[in-house]
Write a protein that holds these residues in place. Structure first.
Motif, PDB file in Angstrom:
ATOM      1  N   VAL A 155       0.864  -1.182   0.000  1.00 20.05           N
ATOM      2  CA  VAL A 155       0.000   0.000   0.000  1.00 20.05           C
ATOM      3  C   VAL A 155       0.905   1.237   0.000  1.00 20.05           C
ATOM      4  CG1 VAL A 155      -1.805   1.284   1.209  1.00 20.05           C
ATOM      5  CG2 VAL A 155      -1.778  -1.222   1.312  1.00 20.05           C
ATOM      6  N   PRO A 156       0.876   2.080  -1.042  1.00 19.43           N
ATOM      7  CA  PRO A 156       1.719   3.287  -1.053  1.00 19.43           C
ATOM      8  C   PRO A 156       1.380   4.176   0.152  1.00 19.43           C
ATOM      9  CG  PRO A 156       0.698   2.913  -3.198  1.00 19.43           C
ATOM     10  CD  PRO A 156       0.039   1.976  -2.253  1.00 19.43           C
ATOM     11  N   PHE A 157       2.398   4.715   0.807  1.00 21.06           N
ATOM     12  CA  PHE A 157       2.136   5.506   2.002  1.00 21.06           C
ATOM     13  C   PHE A 157       2.913   6.816   1.987  1.00 21.06           C
ATOM     14  CE2 PHE A 157       5.753   2.813   2.939  1.00 21.06           C
ATOM     15  CZ  PHE A 157       6.634   3.653   3.604  1.00 21.06           C
ATOM     16  N   PHE A 158       2.342   7.818   2.674  1.00 19.24           N
ATOM     17  CA  PHE A 158       3.046   9.063   2.946  1.00 19.24           C
ATOM     18  C   PHE A 158       2.951   9.317   4.448  1.00 19.24           C
ATOM     19  CE2 PHE A 158      -1.303  10.107   1.858  1.00 19.24           C
ATOM     20  CZ  PHE A 158      -1.676  11.082   2.763  1.00 19.24           C
ATOM     21  N   ILE A 159       3.778  10.220   4.955  1.00 20.14           N
ATOM     22  CA  ILE A 159       3.901  10.395   6.404  1.00 20.14           C
ATOM     23  C   ILE A 159       3.521  11.813   6.808  1.00 20.14           C
ATOM     24  CG2 ILE A 159       5.521  10.353   8.345  1.00 20.14           C
ATOM     25  CD1 ILE A 159       7.110   8.228   6.803  1.00 20.14           C
ATOM     26  N   VAL A 160       2.753  11.917   7.884  1.00 25.59           N
ATOM     27  CA  VAL A 160       2.391  13.210   8.459  1.00 25.59           C
ATOM     28  C   VAL A 160       2.919  13.268   9.892  1.00 25.59           C
ATOM     29  CG1 VAL A 160       0.496  14.666   9.259  1.00 25.59           C
ATOM     30  CG2 VAL A 160       0.341  13.541   7.030  1.00 25.59           C
ATOM     31  N   ILE A 161       3.813  14.213  10.161  1.00 29.16           N
ATOM     32  CA  ILE A 161       4.309  14.445  11.514  1.00 29.16           C
ATOM     33  C   ILE A 161       3.434  15.532  12.132  1.00 29.16           C
ATOM     34  CG2 ILE A 161       6.277  15.172  12.908  1.00 29.16           C
ATOM     35  CD1 ILE A 161       8.099  14.173  10.664  1.00 29.16           C
ATOM     36  N   SER A 162       2.635  15.161  13.121  1.00 34.15           N
ATOM     37  CA  SER A 162       1.666  16.083  13.717  1.00 34.15           C
ATOM     38  C   SER A 162       2.176  16.661  15.034  1.00 34.15           C
ATOM     39  CB  SER A 162       0.331  15.359  13.950  1.00 34.15           C
ATOM     40  OG  SER A 162       0.505  14.325  14.895  1.00 34.15           O
ATOM     41  N   LYS A 163       1.388  17.567  15.602  1.00 40.15           N
ATOM     42  CA  LYS A 163       1.665  18.194  16.908  1.00 40.15           C
ATOM     43  C   LYS A 163       2.971  18.979  16.920  1.00 40.15           C
ATOM     44  CE  LYS A 163      -0.858  14.590  19.412  1.00 40.15           C
ATOM     45  NZ  LYS A 163      -0.808  13.591  20.499  1.00 40.15           N
ATOM     46  N   SER A 168       9.797  22.063  19.928  1.00 38.36           N
ATOM     47  CA  SER A 168      10.739  23.027  19.354  1.00 38.36           C
ATOM     48  C   SER A 168      11.079  22.603  17.937  1.00 38.36           C
ATOM     49  CB  SER A 168      12.016  23.069  20.201  1.00 38.36           C
ATOM     50  OG  SER A 168      12.693  21.823  20.130  1.00 38.36           O
ATOM     51  N   LYS A 169      11.622  23.530  17.180  1.00 37.19           N
ATOM     52  CA  LYS A 169      11.999  23.239  15.797  1.00 37.19           C
ATOM     53  C   LYS A 169      13.037  22.118  15.749  1.00 37.19           C
ATOM     54  CE  LYS A 169      13.469  25.560  11.560  1.00 37.19           C
ATOM     55  NZ  LYS A 169      13.926  26.833  10.951  1.00 37.19           N
ATOM     56  N   ALA A 170      13.943  22.103  16.724  1.00 36.55           N
ATOM     57  CA  ALA A 170      14.989  21.075  16.769  1.00 36.55           C
ATOM     58  C   ALA A 170      14.402  19.680  16.978  1.00 36.55           C
ATOM     59  CB  ALA A 170      15.976  21.396  17.893  1.00 36.55           C
ATOM     60  N   THR A 171      13.353  19.586  17.809  1.00 39.64           N
ATOM     61  CA  THR A 171      12.704  18.287  18.063  1.00 39.64           C
ATOM     62  C   THR A 171      12.028  17.763  16.799  1.00 39.64           C
ATOM     63  OG1 THR A 171      12.296  18.915  20.364  1.00 39.64           O
ATOM     64  CG2 THR A 171      11.027  17.063  19.503  1.00 39.64           C
ATOM     65  N   VAL A 172      11.354  18.663  16.084  1.00 44.26           N
ATOM     66  CA  VAL A 172      10.696  18.279  14.828  1.00 44.26           C
ATOM     67  C   VAL A 172      11.742  17.802  13.818  1.00 44.26           C
ATOM     68  CG1 VAL A 172       9.303  19.069  12.890  1.00 44.26           C
ATOM     69  CG2 VAL A 172       8.766  19.864  15.207  1.00 44.26           C
ATOM     70  N   GLU A 173      12.833  18.539  13.703  1.00 45.63           N
ATOM     71  CA  GLU A 173      13.894  18.170  12.760  1.00 45.63           C
ATOM     72  C   GLU A 173      14.503  16.812  13.120  1.00 45.63           C
ATOM     73  OE1 GLU A 173      16.636  21.402  12.842  1.00 45.63           O
ATOM     74  OE2 GLU A 173      15.417  22.682  11.514  1.00 45.63           O
ATOM     75  N   ASN A 213       8.494   4.526  -4.863  1.00 43.02           N
ATOM     76  CA  ASN A 213       9.643   4.742  -3.987  1.00 43.02           C
ATOM     77  C   ASN A 213       9.634   6.110  -3.311  1.00 43.02           C
ATOM     78  OD1 ASN A 213      10.767   2.216  -4.479  1.00 43.02           O
ATOM     79  ND2 ASN A 213      11.811   2.915  -6.311  1.00 43.02           N
ATOM     80  N   ILE A 214       8.857   7.056  -3.853  1.00 43.63           N
ATOM     81  CA  ILE A 214       8.776   8.389  -3.274  1.00 43.63           C
ATOM     82  C   ILE A 214       7.881   8.363  -2.036  1.00 43.63           C
ATOM     83  CG2 ILE A 214       8.097  10.793  -3.665  1.00 43.63           C
ATOM     84  CD1 ILE A 214      10.479  10.000  -5.331  1.00 43.63           C
ATOM     85  N   THR A 215       8.356   8.926  -0.918  1.00 45.84           N
ATOM     86  CA  THR A 215       7.549   9.008   0.302  1.00 45.84           C
ATOM     87  C   THR A 215       7.504  10.456   0.791  1.00 45.84           C
ATOM     88  OG1 THR A 215       8.232   6.766   0.930  1.00 45.84           O
ATOM     89  CG2 THR A 215       7.248   8.132   2.642  1.00 45.84           C
ATOM     90  N   PRO A 216       6.414  11.190   0.507  1.00 45.66           N
ATOM     91  CA  PRO A 216       6.278  12.567   0.997  1.00 45.66           C
ATOM     92  C   PRO A 216       6.160  12.607   2.523  1.00 45.66           C
ATOM     93  CG  PRO A 216       4.762  12.126  -0.818  1.00 45.66           C
ATOM     94  CD  PRO A 216       5.309  10.810  -0.374  1.00 45.66           C
ATOM     95  N   ILE A 217       6.765  13.636   3.133  1.00 44.18           N
ATOM     96  CA  ILE A 217       6.686  13.836   4.577  1.00 44.18           C
ATOM     97  C   ILE A 217       6.169  15.249   4.848  1.00 44.18           C
ATOM     98  CG2 ILE A 217       7.959  13.919   6.755  1.00 44.18           C
ATOM     99  CD1 ILE A 217      10.003  12.017   5.554  1.00 44.18           C
ATOM    100  N   PHE A 218       5.097  15.354   5.637  1.00 42.84           N
ATOM    101  CA  PHE A 218       4.513  16.639   6.012  1.00 42.84           C
ATOM    102  C   PHE A 218       4.730  16.872   7.501  1.00 42.84           C
ATOM    103  CE2 PHE A 218       2.259  15.113   2.335  1.00 42.84           C
ATOM    104  CZ  PHE A 218       2.021  16.235   1.559  1.00 42.84           C
ATOM    105  N   THR A 219       4.995  18.121   7.870  1.00 48.47           N
ATOM    106  CA  THR A 219       5.071  18.498   9.292  1.00 48.47           C
ATOM    107  C   THR A 219       3.986  19.545   9.538  1.00 48.47           C
ATOM    108  OG1 THR A 219       6.717  20.198   8.787  1.00 48.47           O
ATOM    109  CG2 THR A 219       7.547  18.052   9.456  1.00 48.47           C
ATOM    110  N   LEU A 220       3.028  19.242  10.411  1.00 49.87           N
ATOM    111  CA  LEU A 220       1.891  20.155  10.570  1.00 49.87           C
ATOM    112  C   LEU A 220       1.315  20.132  11.976  1.00 49.87           C
ATOM    113  CD1 LEU A 220      -0.831  18.194  10.549  1.00 49.87           C
ATOM    114  CD2 LEU A 220      -0.335  18.101   8.126  1.00 49.87           C
ATOM    115  N   SER A 221       0.406  21.066  12.202  1.00 44.22           N
ATOM    116  CA  SER A 221      -0.312  21.147  13.478  1.00 44.22           C
ATOM    117  C   SER A 221      -1.794  21.298  13.190  1.00 44.22           C
ATOM    118  CB  SER A 221       0.182  22.336  14.295  1.00 44.22           C
ATOM    119  OG  SER A 221      -0.706  22.589  15.373  1.00 44.22           O
ATOM    120  N   SER A 222      -2.595  20.432  13.779  1.00 42.82           N
ATOM    121  CA  SER A 222      -4.047  20.538  13.622  1.00 42.82           C
ATOM    122  C   SER A 222      -4.617  21.634  14.520  1.00 42.82           C
ATOM    123  CB  SER A 222      -4.712  19.201  13.971  1.00 42.82           C
ATOM    124  OG  SER A 222      -4.267  18.187  13.105  1.00 42.82           O
ATOM    125  N   VAL A 223      -3.824  22.075  15.497  1.00 39.38           N
ATOM    126  CA  VAL A 223      -4.272  23.126  16.423  1.00 39.38           C
ATOM    127  C   VAL A 223      -4.052  24.510  15.817  1.00 39.38           C
ATOM    128  CG1 VAL A 223      -3.923  24.156  18.697  1.00 39.38           C
ATOM    129  CG2 VAL A 223      -3.877  21.671  18.444  1.00 39.38           C
TER     130      VAL A 223
END
Length: 455
Positions: A155-163, A168-173, A213-223
């Motif tokens: 199943v092709p998948f992409f990743i969403v990093i939430s919250k 901090s920016k360093a933790t997300v990175e 082979n491409i896996t998009p990664i998103f970094t976002l906040s639902s809040v």
């Protein structure tokens, strides 16, 4: 344009300013304006609308600035309106007036509910999987497990990093780098693509649909809503996996509907939810459902159909819906059954063989071992009767294994993907042989419940 829309299930992306051989020549501002006007008039003729996705300047042998524009052309319903909840519209009204519907299936993240997650991935046949990772928690054991499941089931998948609002920016990175490291490992062999802009989102959607082979990664906040618009752009452009030709071929086959959910609705009766794997299902059609515990198929009538909360008379291959069965006895139904055309004469089995790979087992995998087998919407405990050519299996080894369901026969197909588990033991494979029992041997039984209640 009409042909391209049919191929793309109602949508197509045009690149204006690119030659047929792929040369990026671009157009001047006046030429681009004229081209967009022509494209808009063409779209109106086929009942579509256009949306400019992105523009970029190109270096070409010219004194005048030249641009390339990517445009999304999408078929829209009559009297299209802006679709949102701000006007207190009902979900049914929104579904009726939307030009593109995306169904999200929320699967459990906790290990305790792993069987529900596996059922969702195998039964609902999703086009894509969205793996959600908490930025402040990072990569947990279940993250790796769900990643492995998506890859095992292809199943092709992409990743969403939430919250990201909690970190901090360093933790997300750090979380992004952890994911990129896992995705690049030989076992995954994926190419991570971090989405930081609208342009990245458009590129990610186009490349993700073309290359597994491409896996998009998103970094976002639902809040806070940070980068949420990038995910919307991505989902808006992302095309379905199957094209119109493949769907047309499936529609030519006999009707086969997978039963995934069973309900009782007041004043409607028994209702089943699931996906039409092949053929066409019409309101009022007579089908057979099974297999029952003793291997029989029972006759029933489809009283009415609902799809995306709206009534419809015809269901086509690949579409999910709920079917009202009137007064058909709910106790005769269970998840994992199929509703098929009476002409199909479906083959069912209690014993089947599969070529498997043992992903993990603490000791050795032997004859007599019991596992929970997942094949499509089928989920049942089976016992290992024989391992061909070997006495036992260890982690990473392959073999053809004969399984026997311990409760009742099931409807399976040769070539179907298979996943089995028991505790920490996990394996994947595909069905290679069926020791079938045809419905002629078991006969069809007519039951009450062809009442005409509609919903």
């Amino acid at each position: 344009m009409k042909w391209r829309q049919q191929e793309g299930r109602g949508e197509a992306v045009y690149q204006i300013g690119v030659e047929d051989n792929g040369l990026l020549v671009g157009l001047s501002e006046e030429e681009m304006r004229a081209s967009l006007k022509t494209l808009r008039r063409m779209a109106e003729k086929v009942g579509a609308d256009i949306t400019v996705l992105r523009e970029r300047e190109v270096d070409y042998d010219s004194d005048i600035p030249r641009k390339i524009t990517e445009v999304l052309v999408r078929k829209v319903p009559d009297n299209q309106q802006v679709v949102n909840y701000s006007d207190s519209r009902t979900a049914e009204e929104i579904c009726e007036s939307s030009s593109k519907m995306i169904t999200f299936i929320d699967l459990a993240g906790h290990h305790k509910y792993l069987k529900t997650t596996i059922f969702g991935l195998t039964s609902y046949c999703p086009d894509f999987a969205m793996l959600v990772v908490s930025a402040n928690t990072g990569i947990a054991g279940t993250t790796r497990e769900h990643l492995g499941l998506a890859m095992a089931l292809k199943v092709p998948f992409f990743i969403v990093i939430s919250k990201v609002d909690l970190c901090s920016k360093a933790t997300v990175e750090r979380t992004v780098k952890q994911l990129e490291r896992i995705l690049k490992q030989p076992g995954c062999n994926k190419l991570p693509l971090l989405v930081n802009s609208d342009d990245d989102a458009v590129t990610a959607a186009q490349q993700f649909a073309q290359s597994p082979n491409i896996t998009p990664i998103f970094t976002l906040s639902s809040v806070s809503g940070e980068n949420l618009d990038l995910l919307k752009v991505f989902l808006n452009i992302l095309p379905p996996l199957t094209n119109s030709k493949e769907q047309e071929e499936l529609m030519q086959q006999l009707t086969e509907f997978q039963v995934d959910e069973i309900y009782t609705v007041p004043e409607v009766g028994t209702v089943v939810g699931g996906t039409l794997s092949s053929g066409i299902c019409r309101e009022g059609e007579n089908l057979v459902v099974g297999p029952t515990d003793d291997g029989k198929f029972l006759q029933l009538k489809v009283c009415s159909i609902q799809r995306n909360r709206s009534a419809c008379r015809v269901l086509r291959a690949g579409q999910a819906a709920t079917l009202a069965l009137g007064s058909f006895d709910r106790s005769l139904l269970r998840k994992g059954m199929v509703m098929v055309s009476p002409e199909m004469n479906p083959t069912i089995c209690s014993v089947f063989e599969a070529e498997i790979v043992l992903l993990f087992h603490a000791t050795t995998f032997r004859k007599g071992f019991q596992v929970t087998v997942h094949v499509g919407n089928v989920r049942q405990t089976a016992i290992v009767e024989k391992i061909h050519g070997k006495d036992k299996l260890r982690t990473g080894e392959k073999a053809v294994v004969r399984f026997r369901f311990i409760k009742h026969p099931e409807y399976l197909k040769i070539g179907a993907k298979l996943l089995f588990r028991e505790g920490v033991t996990k394996g994947i494979g595909h069905v290679t042989d069926l020791q079938g029992i045809t419905t002629k041997e078991n006969s069809l039984e007519e039951t009450l419940g062809t009442g005409g209640l509609s919903f």
